[in-house]
Design an enzyme around this catalytic site. Structure first.
Site, PDB file in Angstrom:
ATOM      1  N   GLY A 156       0.768  -1.144   0.010  1.00 60.41           N
ATOM      2  CA  GLY A 156       0.030   0.003  -0.049  1.00 60.41           C
ATOM      3  C   GLY A 156       0.795   1.298   0.214  1.00 60.41           C
ATOM      4  O   GLY A 156       0.599   2.379  -0.798  1.00 60.41           O
ATOM      5  N   ASP A 157       2.104   1.420   0.738  1.00 61.36           N
ATOM      6  CA  ASP A 157       2.925   2.274   0.864  1.00 61.36           C
ATOM      7  C   ASP A 157       3.601   2.688  -0.600  1.00 61.36           C
ATOM      8  O   ASP A 157       3.596   3.793  -1.009  1.00 61.36           O
ATOM      9  CB  ASP A 157       4.003   2.195   1.935  1.00 61.36           C
ATOM     10  CG  ASP A 157       3.260   2.369   3.295  1.00 61.36           C
ATOM     11  OD1 ASP A 157       2.752   3.245   3.458  1.00 61.36           O
ATOM     12  OD2 ASP A 157       3.460   1.284   3.854  1.00 61.36           O
ATOM     13  N   ALA A 158       3.965   1.333  -1.129  1.00 64.18           N
ATOM     14  CA  ALA A 158       4.648   1.478  -2.641  1.00 64.18           C
ATOM     15  C   ALA A 158       3.681   2.163  -3.311  1.00 64.18           C
ATOM     16  O   ALA A 158       4.024   2.781  -4.475  1.00 64.18           O
ATOM     17  CB  ALA A 158       4.902   0.045  -2.862  1.00 64.18           C
TER      18      ALA A 158
END
Length: 467
Positions: free
Chosen positions: A259-261
């Protein structure tokens, strides 16, 4: 000399310290049915907003990335500062609460348990003037909310509302609602279901689209992209048909941090001038590449730019190919490669490709560039450009990656790929394959596969001329 872009990308949110305790397990304890984890190695990495900032910096093309986050004066914060040093510029919001630390106990590639420490809500002071200035001047802002109160602070919200660049908001169930000026909000499927508050059941696209519409209306934001893991992402602007961006299937890998990526890639794309749909498409590809390369555990690996298009300019592993090779070799698998012009894909090609994929754990297809095809087949060929040939091949479920080479033979690109098996169609049976000698230098094997008779591109071309 190319100058780096002047306006920074700013990440605002909650930084965490992630720790993997990786060991081996071959027995259970005598007093309970739980594994005994031995030979433990400790691996630390940035987490939360800190991970998002590092991932943004890896693909920002030289643009500065600034992380604005509350940090305390404790051991966890000191370790985080050391991990971030030289990667992003840090603007700290003074905090008195303990730095959150998440420790995963892992055996090989599998998590056994997670140990969390640090308060659920941070206690911190006012937003520094330097932070407000950075947000106002940013080319794009990513809000990485991990539910510790940063996004609820009035001065933080005021600065975000006044940002001149696009704001991407990655929400958290315990976090604040996005500011209405946000260009894009990126919840995952579970977060969207909890936040929407709709009486909508199911995980089908109709239900996901309804939640996205409800969230846009509730928050008053520009768009919502709901990430769906292996299914890709659904982008809605609140009206009309939503856009669905499918993900490239990834076998194995670690989804931690995906999700951060995704959020980091969206923000980098918007900072570079992409429209929202283009940014979401790029982010789905980036998240897939991130997972395939090991997820958060490979946070400090060399950057790989996610681009669904093949590298048609030069031989050697393109980003997607590198991710496939890393994954298969890390698992001790067999890399299979084949090659050819593949000018018009026909049933004979498909039969050979399917058979080749069955010999190992991935299939890499090496195709001749347009210039190479012209030298081999004449000035009227190829009928289809290398970029389009590669896209068609990559769409086949049994093809894992495509690489284009410019020479008359694939010897040079084979040196880059170094497959365990090189497979060719059966029209080469009994012949000395020129690639066999190259394969032998690293212990690979060249083989010939059964050939589906009566199918060839040349024959198809001739028949089309008669018609």
């Amino acid at each position: 000399m190319t100058r780096a872009p002047s306006r920074p990308i700013v990440v605002v949110g909650d930084a965490l310290l992630d720790v993997d305790l990786v060991g081996t397990a071959s027995r259970l304890t005598p007093d309970a049915p739980v594994p005994v984890v031995e030979d433990v190695e400790t691996r630390e990495r940035p987490g939360g907003a800190a991970l998002a900032a590092v991932l943004a910096a890896r693909s920002a093309g030289g643009r500065e990335v600034v992380l604005i986050t509350p940090l305390a004066d404790d051991e966890g914060a000191a370790r985080l500062r050391a991990l971030l040093d030289g990667r992003v510029r840090l603007i700290e919001i003074p905090a008195s609460s303990t730095t959150p630390v998440k420790q995963r106990i892992r055996v090989g590639d599998h998590s056994v348990a997670r140990l969390d420490s640090g308060g659920a809500v941070a206690t911190f002071g006012a937003l520094p003037a330097a932070a407000a200035t950075a947000i106002g001047d940013a080319a794009a802002v990513l809000v990485a909310d991990y539910g510790r109160g940063t996004t609820s602070a009035p001065d933080v919200r005021a600065a975000l509302s006044a940002a001149s660049g696009p704001v991407v908001w990655d929400p958290h169930p315990r976090g604040a609602e996005p500011v209405p000026s946000a260009r894009l909000v990126t919840p995952n499927g579970a977060e969207a279901a909890r936040a929407a508050g709709l009486d909508v059941t199911g995980e089908g696209l109709a239900a996901v689209g309804a939640r996205a519409q409800a969230l846009i209306a509730h928050w008053g934001v520009g768009a919502v992209a709901i990430t769906l893991g292996a299914r890709g992402a659904l982008l809605s602007y609140g009206e009309g048909a939503p856009m669905v961006v499918p993900a490239t299937p990834v076998t194995g890998g670690d989804p931690c941090g995906a999700g951060d990526a995704f959020a980091a890639a969206v923000t980098v794309a918007l900072a570079g001038g992409a429209v929202t749909g283009e940014a979401v498409t790029a982010a789905v590809a980036a998240a897939g590449t991130f997972v395939a390369r090991g997820g958060a555990t490979a946070w400090d690996a060399e950057p790989a730019v996610a681009d669904p298009a093949p590298d048609t300019d030069a031989p050697g592993p393109a980003p997607r190919l590198a991710a496939v090779l890393d994954r298969v070799r890390a698992a001790g698998g067999t890399v299979v490669a084949t090659g050819g012009c593949f000018d018009l894909l026909h049933a004979g090609h498909v039969a050979t490709l399917q058979a080749a994929r069955g010999l190992g754990d991935c299939l890499v297809v090496c195709i001749n560039s347009d210039d190479s095809v012209r030298r081999l087949k004449g000035p009227t060929r190829p009928l289809v450009t290398a970029a389009d040939r590669a896209r068609v091949l990559e769409a086949l479920e049994f093809v894992d990656a495509v690489v284009v080479f410019d020479e008359d033979t694939p010897a040079q690109v084979l040196e880059h790929v170094r497959p365990d098996v090189w497979a060719k169609g059966g029209d080469y049976a009994g012949a000395d394959l020129p690639e066999a000698a190259v394969l032998q230098t690293w212990g690979g094997q060249a083989v010939v596969l059964p050939y589906l008779d009566g199918h060839s591109t040349t024959a198809l071309v001739e028949r089309s001329r008669v018609w």
